[in-house]
Design a protein around this motif. Structure first.
Motif, PDB file in Angstrom:
ATOM      1  N   HIS A 141       0.937  -1.198  -0.105  1.00 60.51           N
ATOM      2  CA  HIS A 141       0.022   0.005   0.042  1.00 60.51           C
ATOM      3  C   HIS A 141       0.638   1.233  -0.071  1.00 60.51           C
ATOM      4  CE1 HIS A 141      -4.016  -1.512   0.288  1.00 60.51           C
ATOM      5  NE2 HIS A 141      -3.723  -2.489   1.084  1.00 60.51           N
ATOM      6  N   TYR A 142       1.876   1.125   0.567  1.00 59.45           N
ATOM      7  CA  TYR A 142       3.060   2.345   0.601  1.00 59.45           C
ATOM      8  C   TYR A 142       3.614   2.608  -0.813  1.00 59.45           C
ATOM      9  CZ  TYR A 142       7.074   5.057   0.940  1.00 59.45           C
ATOM     10  OH  TYR A 142       7.965   6.063   0.576  1.00 59.45           O
ATOM     11  N   PHE A 143       3.708   1.624  -1.186  1.00 58.99           N
ATOM     12  CA  PHE A 143       4.371   1.779  -2.807  1.00 58.99           C
ATOM     13  C   PHE A 143       3.279   2.056  -3.726  1.00 58.99           C
ATOM     14  CE2 PHE A 143       8.917   1.257  -2.212  1.00 58.99           C
ATOM     15  CZ  PHE A 143       9.189   0.494  -1.007  1.00 58.99           C
ATOM     16  N   ASN A 144       2.189   1.719  -3.108  1.00 56.07           N
ATOM     17  CA  ASN A 144       1.095   1.799  -4.276  1.00 56.07           C
ATOM     18  C   ASN A 144       1.016   3.638  -4.096  1.00 56.07           C
ATOM     19  OD1 ASN A 144      -1.396   1.255  -5.895  1.00 56.07           O
ATOM     20  ND2 ASN A 144      -2.407   2.275  -4.191  1.00 56.07           N
ATOM     21  N   LEU A 202       3.376   5.242  -6.274  1.00 57.27           N
ATOM     22  CA  LEU A 202       3.266   5.308  -7.589  1.00 57.27           C
ATOM     23  C   LEU A 202       2.087   6.103  -8.072  1.00 57.27           C
ATOM     24  CD1 LEU A 202       4.518   1.621  -8.165  1.00 57.27           C
ATOM     25  CD2 LEU A 202       5.505   3.581  -9.153  1.00 57.27           C
ATOM     26  N   LYS A 203       1.212   6.632  -7.034  1.00 51.72           N
ATOM     27  CA  LYS A 203       0.231   7.511  -7.654  1.00 51.72           C
ATOM     28  C   LYS A 203       0.636   8.905  -8.006  1.00 51.72           C
ATOM     29  CE  LYS A 203      -3.208   5.560  -4.225  1.00 51.72           C
ATOM     30  NZ  LYS A 203      -4.027   5.845  -3.081  1.00 51.72           N
ATOM     31  N   LYS A 204       1.874   9.104  -7.156  1.00 47.75           N
ATOM     32  CA  LYS A 204       2.493  10.435  -7.668  1.00 47.75           C
ATOM     33  C   LYS A 204       3.452  10.447  -8.662  1.00 47.75           C
ATOM     34  CE  LYS A 204       1.622  10.825  -2.670  1.00 47.75           C
ATOM     35  NZ  LYS A 204       2.456  10.371  -1.676  1.00 47.75           N
ATOM     36  N   GLN A 205       4.204   9.360  -8.980  1.00 45.58           N
ATOM     37  CA  GLN A 205       5.228   9.348  -9.963  1.00 45.58           C
ATOM     38  C   GLN A 205       5.292   7.816 -10.739  1.00 45.58           C
ATOM     39  OE1 GLN A 205       8.018  10.053  -6.574  1.00 45.58           O
ATOM     40  NE2 GLN A 205       8.749   8.018  -6.589  1.00 45.58           N
ATOM     41  N   PRO A 206       6.092   7.879 -11.668  1.00 47.10           N
ATOM     42  CA  PRO A 206       5.930   6.796 -12.679  1.00 47.10           C
ATOM     43  C   PRO A 206       6.762   5.668 -12.171  1.00 47.10           C
ATOM     44  CG  PRO A 206       7.423   8.277 -13.813  1.00 47.10           C
ATOM     45  CD  PRO A 206       6.733   9.157 -12.462  1.00 47.10           C
ATOM     46  N   PHE A 207       7.715   6.055 -11.264  1.00 47.59           N
ATOM     47  CA  PHE A 207       8.617   4.829 -10.911  1.00 47.59           C
ATOM     48  C   PHE A 207       8.879   5.135  -9.435  1.00 47.59           C
ATOM     49  CE2 PHE A 207       9.737   3.097 -14.986  1.00 47.59           C
ATOM     50  CZ  PHE A 207       9.787   4.308 -15.813  1.00 47.59           C
ATOM     51  N   ILE A 208       9.691   4.134  -8.929  1.00 50.05           N
ATOM     52  CA  ILE A 208       9.708   3.961  -7.225  1.00 50.05           C
ATOM     53  C   ILE A 208      10.668   5.023  -6.957  1.00 50.05           C
ATOM     54  CG2 ILE A 208      10.609   2.664  -5.459  1.00 50.05           C
ATOM     55  CD1 ILE A 208       7.849   1.375  -6.512  1.00 50.05           C
ATOM     56  N   ALA A 209      11.750   5.410  -7.432  1.00 52.86           N
ATOM     57  CA  ALA A 209      12.528   6.566  -7.038  1.00 52.86           C
ATOM     58  C   ALA A 209      12.233   7.848  -7.620  1.00 52.86           C
ATOM     59  CB  ALA A 209      14.070   6.104  -6.848  1.00 52.86           C
ATOM     60  N   GLY A 210      11.207   7.951  -8.618  1.00 55.70           N
ATOM     61  CA  GLY A 210      10.990   9.369  -9.246  1.00 55.70           C
ATOM     62  C   GLY A 210      10.547   9.004 -10.700  1.00 55.70           C
ATOM     63  N   ARG A 222      -0.499  -2.308  -9.182  1.00 57.32           N
ATOM     64  CA  ARG A 222      -0.909  -3.225 -10.037  1.00 57.32           C
ATOM     65  C   ARG A 222      -0.710  -2.681 -11.639  1.00 57.32           C
ATOM     66  NH1 ARG A 222      -4.089  -7.231  -7.243  1.00 57.32           N
ATOM     67  NH2 ARG A 222      -5.362  -7.706  -9.303  1.00 57.32           N
ATOM     68  N   ALA A 223      -0.498  -1.410 -11.917  1.00 55.11           N
ATOM     69  CA  ALA A 223      -0.480  -0.919 -13.167  1.00 55.11           C
ATOM     70  C   ALA A 223       1.116  -0.845 -13.349  1.00 55.11           C
ATOM     71  CB  ALA A 223      -1.184   0.457 -13.148  1.00 55.11           C
ATOM     72  N   TRP A 224       1.708  -0.314 -12.452  1.00 53.68           N
ATOM     73  CA  TRP A 224       3.059  -0.470 -12.725  1.00 53.68           C
ATOM     74  C   TRP A 224       3.915  -1.798 -12.923  1.00 53.68           C
ATOM     75  CZ3 TRP A 224       6.588  -2.857  -9.539  1.00 53.68           C
ATOM     76  CH2 TRP A 224       8.013  -2.581  -9.574  1.00 53.68           C
TER      77      TRP A 224
END
Ligand SMILES: N[C@@H](CCC(=O)N[C@@H](CS(=O)(=O)O)C(=O)NCC(=O)O)C(=O)O
Length: 215
Positions: free
Chosen positions: A146-149, A152-160, A192-194
């Motif tokens: 849920h955190y990483f979800n 990814l709501k705010k950016q296309p990749f995990i670190a930006g 799930r989209a990423w």
């Protein structure tokens, strides 16, 4: 250089994906270590890696580098493109943080669930298990999803804005989660989209057959 690993392992996948992203596969020979037979806990392997885990990189001069993050950082420094660990001090800091957070809040938690609340690698390897601790770590991993979800709501990749080692770490987690039938919650739509976007990458699709193209 040689990489000791297990071809379908989630942590080894992190290094295999990094190798493919850097197009360094031809510089590496894989040495298979059978986790299911406990070969990684035998004295001869422990002499190479005190932690008894895979993957392990052995350079031509005999230097041994364990730990996925360390191996990835070494490989990334060998060749400049694409950079997986960041170009600037800021990028390096954020990528390392998010990759470490993915280990702590996701991948390592799923691993503990596998080893403690499932048969894991079998009774000869899993010499101590604590089911409650395993299930607590499974719940931690679900919170991590849920955190990483939310990330990814705010950016296309995990670190930006760009693919990095941090994405590879979360991919490794979702490989492990699938192996233990731990589904990404339906509410985690951004995660799930990423994931399918990551699975379309050549480096992710071909990681298992890298060591033996005949597979
Ligand atoms: N911190 C280590 C963890 C590596 C790890 O746990 N690797 C797994 C390999 S796999 O399960 O992903 O295939 C392992 O050796 N597990 C064996 C064990 O823990 O007994 C890293 O980042 O490299």
């Amino acid at each position: 250089m040689e990489i000791y690993d297990w071809h379908t392992g989630p942590y080894p996948a992190r290094v295999r994906i990094a190798l493919a992203e850097k197009n360094l596969q031809s510089r590496v020979q894989f040495v298979s270590v059978d986790l299911w037979k406990g070969e990684h806990k035998k004295p001869e392997f422990l002499a190479k890696n005190y932690s008894g885990t895979l993957p392990l990189l052995e350079l031509d001069d005999g230097t041994l580098i364990a730990e996925c993050t360390a191996i990835t950082e070494y490989l990334d420094a060998l060749d400049g493109t694409p950079l997986l660990t960041g170009r600037t001090p800021l990028e390096k800091g954020v990528i390392h943080m998010m990759s470490r957070r993915a280990e702590l809040e996701l991948l390592d938690a799923v691993s503990v669930y596998f080893h403690h609340a499932t048969p894991g690698l079998g009774p000869d390897v899993e010499i101590y298990q604590n089911r409650e601790w395993g299930f607590r770590q499974r719940d931690k991993a679900l919170r991590g999803m849920h955190y990483f979800n939310d990330v990814l709501k705010k950016q296309p990749f995990i670190a930006g804005e760009a693919f990095s080692m941090a994405d590879i770490t979360v991919i490794g987690d979702l490989i492990f989660a699938a192996l233990v039938d731990l589904e990404v919650p339906a509410a985690c739509e951004a995660l799930r989209a990423w994931h399918p976007r990551m699975q379309e990458r050549h480096s992710v699709r071909n990681r298992v057959t890298m060591s033996d193209p005949t597979l």
